[in-house]
Design a protein around this motif. Structure first.
Motif, PDB file in Angstrom:
ATOM      1  N   ALA A 125      16.404  14.902 -15.771  1.00  0.00           N
ATOM      2  CA  ALA A 125      17.611  14.976 -16.584  1.00  0.00           C
ATOM      3  C   ALA A 125      18.869  15.151 -15.744  1.00  0.00           C
ATOM      4  O   ALA A 125      19.976  15.118 -16.274  1.00  0.00           O
ATOM      5  CB  ALA A 125      17.489  16.123 -17.581  1.00  0.00           C
ATOM      6  N   ASP A 126      18.716  15.317 -14.434  1.00  0.00           N
ATOM      7  CA  ASP A 126      19.862  15.527 -13.551  1.00  0.00           C
ATOM      8  C   ASP A 126      20.506  14.193 -13.216  1.00  0.00           C
ATOM      9  O   ASP A 126      19.896  13.348 -12.557  1.00  0.00           O
ATOM     10  CB  ASP A 126      19.393  16.235 -12.277  1.00  0.00           C
ATOM     11  CG  ASP A 126      20.547  16.562 -11.346  1.00  0.00           C
ATOM     12  OD1 ASP A 126      21.708  16.501 -11.796  1.00  0.00           O
ATOM     13  OD2 ASP A 126      20.284  16.870 -10.168  1.00  0.00           O
ATOM     14  N   PRO A 127      21.763  13.947 -13.619  1.00  0.00           N
ATOM     15  CA  PRO A 127      22.394  12.664 -13.314  1.00  0.00           C
ATOM     16  C   PRO A 127      22.734  12.503 -11.836  1.00  0.00           C
ATOM     17  O   PRO A 127      22.955  11.389 -11.366  1.00  0.00           O
ATOM     18  CB  PRO A 127      23.650  12.659 -14.180  1.00  0.00           C
ATOM     19  CG  PRO A 127      23.919  14.076 -14.516  1.00  0.00           C
ATOM     20  CD  PRO A 127      22.601  14.784 -14.469  1.00  0.00           C
TER      21      PRO A 127
END
Length: 93
Positions: A49-51
């Protein structure tokens, strides 16, 4: 001789039976302990979920890149094409 073979077979069979029993007990214990293991374990990887997470670059390669179209092609006269591929007659005869 046959009596000796029978005795050896009986001894091996008994040992095999004990081995089978201990294997069954070990398998039952392993199954019982699997309930104690958490369903998911944390693995030290990047969070999906970390961009800002680094990912591999996506590349594009065409599957038909070496293709070159050959149509429309003007048809050559069939007799000339046939004569071009026929073997030449030998001059010695």
């Amino acid at each position: 001789m046959i009596t000796l073979l029978g005795a050896e077979f009986a001894a091996a069979s008994t040992a095999r039976g004990r081995h089978f029993l201990s294997s069954c007990l070990l398998a039952a214990a392993a199954l019982a302990l699997t309930g104690c293991i958490p369903a998911t374990t944390y693995v030290a990887t990047a969070d999906p979920a970390d961009p800002a997470a680094k990912v591999a670059a996506a590349g594009y390669r065409s599957t038909i890149a070496p293709y070159t179209g050959l149509r429309p092609a003007a048809p050559a006269p069939w007799r000339d094409r046939n004569d071009a591929v026929t073997p030449q007659p030998k001059q010695d005869r």
